[in-house]
Design a protein around this motif. Structure first.
Motif, short mmCIF file in Angstrom:
data_model
loop_
_atom_site.label_atom_id
_atom_site.label_comp_id
_atom_site.label_asym_id
_atom_site.label_seq_id
_atom_site.Cartn_x
_atom_site.Cartn_y
_atom_site.Cartn_z
N TYR A 168 0.81 -1.22 0.00
CA TYR A 168 0.00 0.00 0.00
C TYR A 168 0.84 1.28 0.00
CZ TYR A 168 -3.44 -3.46 1.45
OH TYR A 168 -4.23 -4.57 1.51
N ILE A 169 2.14 1.12 -0.08
CA ILE A 169 3.01 2.29 -0.05
C ILE A 169 2.91 3.04 -1.38
CG2 ILE A 169 5.38 3.11 0.25
CD1 ILE A 169 5.98 0.54 1.76
N ASP A 170 2.91 4.36 -1.29
CA ASP A 170 2.92 5.19 -2.49
C ASP A 170 4.11 4.80 -3.38
OD1 ASP A 170 2.15 7.89 -3.89
OD2 ASP A 170 4.32 7.96 -3.57
N LYS A 171 3.89 4.79 -4.68
CA LYS A 171 4.90 4.34 -5.63
C LYS A 171 6.20 5.12 -5.49
CE LYS A 171 5.69 3.52 -10.56
NZ LYS A 171 5.12 3.62 -11.93
N CYS A 172 6.12 6.44 -5.30
CA CYS A 172 7.33 7.26 -5.18
C CYS A 172 8.12 6.90 -3.93
CB CYS A 172 6.95 8.74 -5.14
SG CYS A 172 6.29 9.37 -6.71
N ILE A 173 7.42 6.69 -2.82
CA ILE A 173 8.08 6.30 -1.57
C ILE A 173 8.73 4.93 -1.73
CG2 ILE A 173 7.73 5.74 0.86
CD1 ILE A 173 7.57 8.71 0.27
N ARG A 174 8.01 4.01 -2.39
CA ARG A 174 8.56 2.67 -2.63
C ARG A 174 9.83 2.76 -3.47
NH1 ARG A 174 4.53 -0.90 -5.66
NH2 ARG A 174 3.29 -0.42 -3.81
N ASN A 175 9.82 3.61 -4.49
CA ASN A 175 11.01 3.78 -5.33
C ASN A 175 12.18 4.33 -4.53
OD1 ASN A 175 9.59 2.88 -7.56
ND2 ASN A 175 9.14 4.94 -8.33
N ILE A 176 11.89 5.31 -3.67
CA ILE A 176 12.93 5.93 -2.85
C ILE A 176 13.58 4.89 -1.94
CG2 ILE A 176 13.37 7.56 -0.97
CD1 ILE A 176 11.24 9.38 -2.25
N ILE A 177 12.75 4.07 -1.30
CA ILE A 177 13.27 3.04 -0.39
C ILE A 177 14.13 2.04 -1.15
CG2 ILE A 177 12.64 1.14 1.15
CD1 ILE A 177 10.10 2.76 1.85
N PHE A 178 13.63 1.57 -2.29
CA PHE A 178 14.38 0.59 -3.09
C PHE A 178 15.73 1.16 -3.54
CE2 PHE A 178 15.50 -0.86 -7.39
CZ PHE A 178 15.78 -2.19 -7.13
N LEU A 230 25.02 10.00 5.71
CA LEU A 230 24.46 10.09 4.37
C LEU A 230 23.07 9.48 4.27
CD1 LEU A 230 27.65 9.27 2.24
CD2 LEU A 230 26.68 11.51 2.75
N SER A 231 22.69 8.65 5.25
CA SER A 231 21.39 7.98 5.22
C SER A 231 20.27 8.81 5.83
CB SER A 231 21.46 6.64 5.95
OG SER A 231 22.37 5.76 5.34
N LYS A 232 20.61 9.76 6.69
CA LYS A 232 19.59 10.45 7.48
C LYS A 232 18.58 11.21 6.62
CE LYS A 232 22.74 14.35 8.33
NZ LYS A 232 23.57 15.03 9.35
N ILE A 233 19.01 11.73 5.48
CA ILE A 233 18.10 12.52 4.65
C ILE A 233 17.02 11.63 4.03
CG2 ILE A 233 19.42 12.30 2.50
CD1 ILE A 233 17.61 15.45 3.85
N ILE A 234 17.23 10.31 4.03
CA ILE A 234 16.22 9.36 3.54
C ILE A 234 15.49 8.71 4.70
CG2 ILE A 234 15.80 7.27 2.19
CD1 ILE A 234 16.70 9.62 0.51
N VAL A 235 16.24 8.19 5.66
CA VAL A 235 15.66 7.42 6.77
C VAL A 235 14.71 8.25 7.61
CG1 VAL A 235 16.18 6.19 8.92
CG2 VAL A 235 17.61 5.82 6.90
N CYS A 236 15.08 9.47 7.95
CA CYS A 236 14.26 10.28 8.86
C CYS A 236 12.92 10.70 8.24
CB CYS A 236 15.05 11.49 9.34
SG CYS A 236 16.43 11.04 10.42
N PHE A 290 11.08 12.16 -4.88
CA PHE A 290 10.53 12.98 -3.79
C PHE A 290 9.79 14.18 -4.37
CE2 PHE A 290 10.35 15.84 -0.19
CZ PHE A 290 10.08 14.98 0.86
N PHE A 291 10.32 14.74 -5.43
CA PHE A 291 9.67 15.86 -6.11
C PHE A 291 8.28 15.44 -6.61
CE2 PHE A 291 8.64 18.04 -10.08
CZ PHE A 291 8.74 19.37 -9.71
N TYR A 292 8.20 14.27 -7.25
CA TYR A 292 6.92 13.77 -7.75
C TYR A 292 5.97 13.43 -6.61
CZ TYR A 292 8.33 13.58 -12.65
OH TYR A 292 8.72 13.92 -13.92
N PHE A 293 6.53 12.98 -5.50
CA PHE A 293 5.71 12.69 -4.32
C PHE A 293 5.00 13.95 -3.84
CE2 PHE A 293 5.58 12.32 0.43
CZ PHE A 293 4.56 11.38 0.49
N VAL A 294 5.72 15.07 -3.86
CA VAL A 294 5.12 16.35 -3.48
C VAL A 294 4.10 16.79 -4.53
CG1 VAL A 294 5.56 18.81 -3.10
CG2 VAL A 294 7.14 17.10 -2.15
N MET A 295 4.45 16.64 -5.80
CA MET A 295 3.57 17.07 -6.88
C MET A 295 2.23 16.34 -6.87
SD MET A 295 4.65 19.59 -8.71
CE MET A 295 3.57 19.38 -10.12
N LYS A 296 2.21 15.05 -6.54
CA LYS A 296 0.98 14.26 -6.58
C LYS A 296 0.20 14.30 -5.27
CE LYS A 296 1.39 9.74 -6.47
NZ LYS A 296 1.83 8.35 -6.73
N SER A 297 0.72 15.01 -4.28
CA SER A 297 0.04 15.11 -2.98
C SER A 297 -1.21 15.97 -3.09
CB SER A 297 0.99 15.70 -1.93
OG SER A 297 1.26 17.07 -2.22
#
Length: 401
Positions: free
Chosen positions: A55-65, A97-103, A340-347
């Motif tokens: 159920y994760i948003d596609k953009c978030i899933r892409n970022i995690i992968f 280097l991970s904090k900008i994604i993990v947090c 992340f940009f697209y995640f904001v755009m589709k919000s």
């Protein structure tokens, strides 16, 4: 005033990061606040990904992968090349280097409609006080020396308030503006922010001050997507108002940023295709533990890049990505930012709020060309605030929505 139990932890995280920005000079241990927060939010990111995978948003899933992929590249290059012998330095660099994604992603899984809205309600008075007091001090500082300016250009003094650095102050201004506008659109606060951003005299801040008005106008005309011609106009703005930075940072052969970029490319080629690995090039940790590559490249004989003075070695981001993770890592990092940009755009953010959020991402993108802004505490706060606001409007972002 009742506070939801689910609000306490994310609110403490945000307030801790904000406190670290202001108090790190007085409480040195706070320099590790963002690393501690990363460790605390990592389980939320991992468990959230596992439990809500479908159920994760596609953009978030892409970022995690992609985040996992670039992490594996970094670990592989570290093990194979053995450039950085200190294992603690490697672990610390991974955290940095991970904090900008993990947090932000961890907060995405931690937040819901109720606690995100409550966090904004609690932070709004603080944000308003910050902007109003900053405006007052910015205007006074142009006539009286109250210890909040650094240099003068064309009769205007460069303002940084009580933060100490103009770029950190600019990011906090954007954080405060987003918090205030998330509840109600108010042009006054945009103008207040513009005045303070201009008075920092920093190129990215001035570019933001111009482009925010253009982007707001564009979104106000009932547009949901950004046309290609808009990117062309924004690029022209960047070139016109960023002439000082372009001339001094990228057209000067001796400029530390250009030196770091050139040797970042050389590092990527020398350790093709995976780069040199964690804590080896460009990152704050590589500077603190003085990477063996710096000795090899003769950086020890350059001003601000020596073992005793590393002030210029931290002032980059993309050369770090290129050097440590290779050209493949660079492509992955760029795709992460685009997602992340697209995640904001589709919000479901209101149009004017979405416009301001997009302008903040543009500011970060521009600033990242000549600084390590993605690794700073203030940028981490900004990305978390963006996620809080998006969750306030998008309670459950599902695939295909």
């Amino acid at each position: 005033m009742k506070i939801y139990k689910s609000t306490v932890f994310p609110l403490i995280v945000i307030l801790s990061l904000i406190s670290a920005v202001f108090l790190v000079d007085y409480v040195p241990i706070l320099q590790y606040a963002d690393e501690l927060v990363t460790i605390l939010l990592l389980p939320y990111m991992v468990l959230g990904t596992i439990k809500r995978c479908a159920y994760i948003d596609k953009c978030i899933r892409n970022i995690i992968f992609l985040f996992v992929l670039i992490g594996l590249i970094g670990i592989a290059s570290t093990v194979l090349n053995k450039v950085q012998p200190d294992k603690f330095a490697v672990c610390l660099d991974i955290l940095t280097l991970s904090k900008i994604i993990v947090c932000p992603i961890g907060m995405y899984f931690l937040l819901n409609e109720h606690n995100s809205e409550e966090i904004i309600r609690i932070l709004t008075p603080m944000a308003k006080f910050f902007l109003w007091s900053g405006l007052a001090c910015a205007l006074v500082s142009q006539f009286l020396n109250i210890g909040m300016t650094e240099y003068e250009r064309n009769g205007i003094k460069s303002f940084y308030f009580i933060v100490g650095f103009q770029h950190l102050f600019s990011i906090l201004v954007l954080c405060a503006l987003l918090i205030i506008l998330s509840r109600k659109y108010d042009l006054r606060y945009i103008l207040i922010a513009i005045v303070q951003m201009i008075l920092t005299l920093k190129g990215p801040s001035i570019i933001w001050s111009v482009t925010i008005l253009f982007i707001l106008y564009y979104f106000k005309r009932d547009r949901e997507k950004i046309g290609k011609w808009v990117y062309v106009v924004l690029l022209l703005f960047c070139i016109i108002f960023g002439q000082f930075q372009i001339q001094n940072y990228f057209l000067n052969d001796t400029a530390p940023r250009l030196v770091l970029l050139n040797y970042g490319l050389k590092t990527a080629l020398a350790y093709f295709p995976l780069g040199s690995g964690f804590a080896t090039y460009g990152s704050p940790v590589a500077a603190s533990y003085y990477s063996p590559l710096y000795q090899l490249y003769g950086f020890n004989n350059k001003y601000g890049m020596s073992k005793t003075d590393t002030s210029f070695l931290n002032d980059n981001y993309w050369p770090t990505i290129i050097g440590q993770f290779g050209f493949l890592g660079l492509i992955i990092a760029l795709i992460i930012f685009v997602n992340f940009f697209y995640f904001v755009m589709k919000s479901n953010l209101r149009k004017e709020l979405k416009a301001v959020t997009i302008s903040c991402l543009l500011f970060i993108a521009i600033h990242s060309l000549g600084s390590s802004i993605f690794t700073t505490n203030a940028t981490l706060i900004l990305f978390i605030i963006m996620v809080v606001i998006i969750k306030m409007y998008d309670t459950e972002v599902e695939e295909g929505r």
